[in-house]
Write a protein that holds these residues in place. Structure first.
Motif, short mmCIF file in Angstrom:
data_model
loop_
_atom_site.label_atom_id
_atom_site.label_comp_id
_atom_site.label_asym_id
_atom_site.label_seq_id
_atom_site.Cartn_x
_atom_site.Cartn_y
_atom_site.Cartn_z
N LYS A 173 -2.32 -2.24 -3.74
CA LYS A 173 -3.42 -1.27 -3.70
C LYS A 173 -2.83 0.14 -3.74
O LYS A 173 -2.39 0.67 -2.73
CB LYS A 173 -4.25 -1.44 -2.42
CG LYS A 173 -5.61 -0.77 -2.54
CD LYS A 173 -6.09 -0.02 -1.32
CE LYS A 173 -5.39 1.28 -1.10
NZ LYS A 173 -5.69 2.33 -2.17
N VAL B 94 -3.42 6.12 9.25
CA VAL B 94 -3.72 4.88 8.52
C VAL B 94 -2.74 3.78 8.94
O VAL B 94 -3.11 2.63 9.11
CB VAL B 94 -3.69 5.10 7.01
CG1 VAL B 94 -3.87 3.78 6.27
CG2 VAL B 94 -4.79 6.08 6.59
N SER C 290 -5.35 6.28 -4.36
CA SER C 290 -6.40 6.68 -5.31
C SER C 290 -6.11 8.03 -5.96
O SER C 290 -6.82 8.44 -6.87
CB SER C 290 -7.76 6.72 -4.60
OG SER C 290 -8.05 5.42 -4.10
N GLY D 165 -8.85 -1.95 1.53
CA GLY D 165 -7.64 -1.96 2.34
C GLY D 165 -7.85 -2.71 3.64
O GLY D 165 -7.10 -3.63 3.98
N VAL E 114 0.85 -1.20 0.00
CA VAL E 114 0.00 0.00 0.00
C VAL E 114 0.88 1.25 0.00
O VAL E 114 1.40 1.64 1.04
CB VAL E 114 -0.91 0.01 1.23
CG1 VAL E 114 -1.87 1.19 1.16
CG2 VAL E 114 -1.69 -1.29 1.36
N1 LIG Z 1 7.92 7.42 6.18
C1 LIG Z 1 7.97 7.38 4.86
O1 LIG Z 1 8.88 6.79 4.25
C2 LIG Z 1 6.88 8.07 4.07
C3 LIG Z 1 7.01 8.20 2.68
C4 LIG Z 1 5.99 8.84 1.96
C5 LIG Z 1 4.87 9.33 2.61
N2 LIG Z 1 4.77 9.18 3.95
C6 LIG Z 1 3.60 9.71 4.66
O2 LIG Z 1 2.42 9.44 3.91
C7 LIG Z 1 1.45 10.48 4.11
C8 LIG Z 1 1.01 11.02 2.77
O3 LIG Z 1 0.61 9.97 1.95
P1 LIG Z 1 -0.95 9.63 1.78
O4 LIG Z 1 -1.77 10.85 1.84
O5 LIG Z 1 -1.07 8.73 0.60
O6 LIG Z 1 -1.22 8.77 3.12
P2 LIG Z 1 -2.53 7.94 3.47
O7 LIG Z 1 -2.24 7.28 4.76
O8 LIG Z 1 -3.73 8.79 3.35
O9 LIG Z 1 -2.63 6.83 2.31
C9 LIG Z 1 -1.56 5.95 2.09
C10 LIG Z 1 -2.09 4.72 1.39
O10 LIG Z 1 -2.95 4.04 2.27
C11 LIG Z 1 -4.18 3.75 1.62
N3 LIG Z 1 -5.20 3.59 2.65
C12 LIG Z 1 -6.01 4.51 3.20
N4 LIG Z 1 -6.77 3.96 4.16
C13 LIG Z 1 -6.42 2.64 4.22
C14 LIG Z 1 -6.82 1.52 4.99
N5 LIG Z 1 -7.77 1.61 5.93
N6 LIG Z 1 -6.23 0.32 4.78
C15 LIG Z 1 -5.26 0.18 3.83
N7 LIG Z 1 -4.84 1.20 3.06
C16 LIG Z 1 -5.42 2.40 3.26
C17 LIG Z 1 -4.35 4.89 0.68
O11 LIG Z 1 -5.27 4.56 -0.33
C18 LIG Z 1 -2.94 5.03 0.15
O12 LIG Z 1 -2.73 4.05 -0.84
C19 LIG Z 1 2.15 11.52 4.96
O13 LIG Z 1 1.81 11.36 6.32
C20 LIG Z 1 3.62 11.20 4.75
O14 LIG Z 1 4.42 11.65 5.82
C21 LIG Z 1 5.74 8.57 4.70
#
Ligand SMILES: NC(=O)c1ccc[n+]([C@@H]2O[C@H](COP(=O)([O-])OP(=O)(O)OC[C@H]3O[C@@H](n4cnc5c(N)ncnc54)[C@H](O)[C@@H]3O)[C@@H](O)[C@H]2O)c1
Ligand SMILES: N[C@@H](CCC=O)C(=O)O
Length: 526
Positions: free
Chosen positions: A217, A274, A220, A254, A190
């Motif tokens: 997955k 998440v 989106s 998810g 994910v």
């Molecule tokens: N630590 C790292 O290496 C790293 C790298 C990139 C981004 N990030 C973090 O990611 C965030 C930004 O990315 P985002 O907006 O895509 O994050 P997000 O948590 O909103 O979504 C991440 C992924 O999780 C999926 N998702 C959402 N709800 C879920 C569920 N209940 N079960 C499974 N999957 C689910 C989303 O569709 C997406 O594919 C920021 O907090 C950023 O700091 C961290």
């Protein structure tokens, strides 16, 4: 067709993919051509793919260009729980054969993928310019990182398979002992939208090169980029079912996949909220489940730059602005906090404000430095934080919406912010910088450490004793001295952080593949 085999010893040593110099006319023309080519395909219908079978769905994800919101990038199939179940079955079936495919063949597939991606790198970057709102250099760096992950993990898997040769077990009389690394099973991968190619490719590549199969997955917000990557894997010979491309609602499919009794691991990169949800869900033992689900979760950050009075203030100001506003601050590594000792505080605040004022804002296709933020939800959230900032600090730059037919926000900075202020504690994930004053470098480091995260940080100083102190005391997974806190390179700066930044998986590091494998010891009497 039988593909040539390779072994780590036969391969050239890993080297990072060089970034593209777009000041060169040929590169500039190539990127403009790639963007035009990608835009000629806008509005495509993108299928989900299970066991190699492509399916369109009635309900769809509509991916739009955040920099030009009337542009539809693609209409993407939206998987249901029934599709998720089918994908799990396909991955389980494929696992029985893929787990027996030799390490060299699995590594070769990644090497072919890296070579093909390299030959099409501007096409991949163009997709991110349009679907993710990255400027040319940010998109190029994302593509370079994806190529690096493929090449690095291919070599690492070959090295892991030679473990007994490279790191022999302690010998004991009368026994032949060896250790080998087995795959785990079916994993749910994910990725986030902000590194839509690199992180998607990195997590997927690590999983499959270890012999696992995957239900992927994608976010989106960037499903078309993820599909381009999936299609590349197919093109280089990925067998059906090894990766199943399943765009859809995180909360719906998810959760379903995380809770599934046949899910062996979840590799997640995204927000703290998440990540914690997945971790909690995965901790439940479903009926008929035979293992503890492994969760690899890389989450948020509230990263900072500490500056003392001995520092090169021009270099520090430049790094603060680059780290805070690169890709509009939409990086987990973004330096959204600057903590500066009082002796040089006013001077550096002035330098930061001046540097922000020179940033160009505009359409990523034109390679403007500051593009749009991800979507309407992010846009509204960041503007809300700017309102909060007005009450928590002194506005020194930006402060609101920017012109453009998209989600454009002015790069914004607030000075005189208290350490416990919301804009010093909470991940905004946008072009907002909070600056705090400290009486000395030790207090500045205390302020740096005082968040729930622990991902990246920078320390600017010319004093070696203070640098030694900072290296010891600044608590974060990636700590840089006298440089910006973003931009880790695969193999060079293994990436991951502490506390609420996740499980510190160190993506792009020598230990990373161990997270996707399990070690088996065999011992025979001589
Ligand atoms: N630590 C790292 O290496 C790293 C790298 C990139 C981004 N990030 C973090 O990611 C965030 C930004 O990315 P985002 O907006 O895509 O994050 P997000 O948590 O909103 O979504 C991440 C992924 O999780 C999926 N998702 C959402 N709800 C879920 C569920 N209940 N079960 C499974 N999957 C689910 C989303 O569709 C997406 O594919 C920021 O907090 C950023 O700091 C961290
Ligand atoms: N690895 C990237 C950050 C990824 C998170 O968004 C960097 O080091 O800047």
């Amino acid at each position: 067709m039988a593909h040539p085999r390779s072994r780590s010893a036969d391969l050239p040593a890993f080297a990072n993919e060089p970034f593209t110099d777009f000041t060169l006319p040929g590169n500039k023309a190539a990127m403009e051509g790639a963007i035009a080519a990608f835009k000629s395909k806008l509005g495509r219908h993108i299928p989900l793919t299970i066991g190699g079978r492509r399916t369109l769905t009635e309900e769809r994800i509509v991916s739009i260009n955040p920099g030009k919101t009337d542009e539809i990038v693609g209409y993407v199939a939206k998987a249901t729980r029934e599709h998720a179940e089918e994908a799990m079955s396909a991955a389980l079936e494929a696992f029985e054969s893929w787990k027996r495919v030799g390490v060299e063949e699995r590594a070769d597939l990644l090497l072919r993928a890296a070579a093909l991606m390299r030959s099409r790198k501007h096409a991949f970057s163009a997709a991110m310019v349009v679907e993710a709102g990255k400027n040319w250099s940010e998109a190029d760096a994302d593509t370079a990182e994806a190529i690096d992950f493929l090449g690095f993990y291919a070599r690492e898997m070959l090295r892991l398979s030679e473990a007994n040769a490279l790191r022999p077990l302690v010998r004991t009389p009368g026994e032949n002992n060896r250790i080998e690394y087995l795959p785990l099973g079916v994993g749910v991968v994910v990725p986030p939208w902000n590194f839509p190619l690199a992180i998607c490719a990195g997590m997927t590549a690590a999983a499959i090169v270890c012999g696992n199969t995957v239900v992927l997955k994608p976010s989106s917000l960037t499903p078309v980029v993820a599909y381009e990557f999936y299609s590349l894997l197919e093109e280089v010979g990925l067998p059906p079912g090894v990766v199943n491309f399943l765009p859809g609602s995180g909360a719906d499919i998810g959760d379903y996949l995380t809770a599934h009794p046949r899910t062996r691991f979840v590799s997640f990169t995204g927000s703290k909220e998440v990540g914690l949800r997945i971790n909690k869900l995965a901790a439940e033992t479903a009926e008929d489940q035979r293992w503890i689900k492994r969760v690899i979760a890389e989450m948020g950050g509230k990263d900072g730059v500490v500056v003392d009075e001995t520092a090169d203030l021009d270099a520090a100001a430049s790094a603060i602005v680059a780290g805070a506003f690169g890709f509009q601050g939409q990086k987990c590594s973004a330096g959204s906090r600057a903590i500066v000792v009082e002796q040089v505080y006013d001077e550096i605040v002035g330098k930061i404000a001046a540097a922000i004022g020179k940033l160009t804002i505009g359409l990523p296709e034109t390679n403007a430095q500051i593009g749009p933020v991800a979507d309407r939800r992010a846009y509204d959230k960041i503007l809300d934080y700017i309102d909060v900032g007005r009450a928590e600090g002194r506005l020194i730059a930006g402060g609101g919406k920017a012109e453009g037919n998209g989600y454009y926000i002015e790069p914004t900075a607030f000075a005189d912010v208290a350490p416990q202020a919301r804009i010093m504690q909470e991940e905004i994930f946008g072009p907002v910088l909070a600056i705090a004053k400290a009486k000395d470098y030790k207090e500045a480091i205390e302020i740096f450490n005082d968040t729930e995260y622990g991902l990246t940080g920078s320390f600017f100083s010319k004093d070696e004793d203070r640098i030694a102190y900072a290296l010891e005391e600044m608590f974060c997974g990636n700590l840089y001295v006298n440089r910006k806190c973003t931009g880790a390179l695969v193999g060079v700066h293994p990436f991951g952080g502490f506390n609420m930044s996740g499980t510190d998986s160190k993506a792009g590091g020598y230990d990373y593949l161990l997270l996707f494998a399990q070690a088996k010891l065999t011992s025979r009497r001589r």
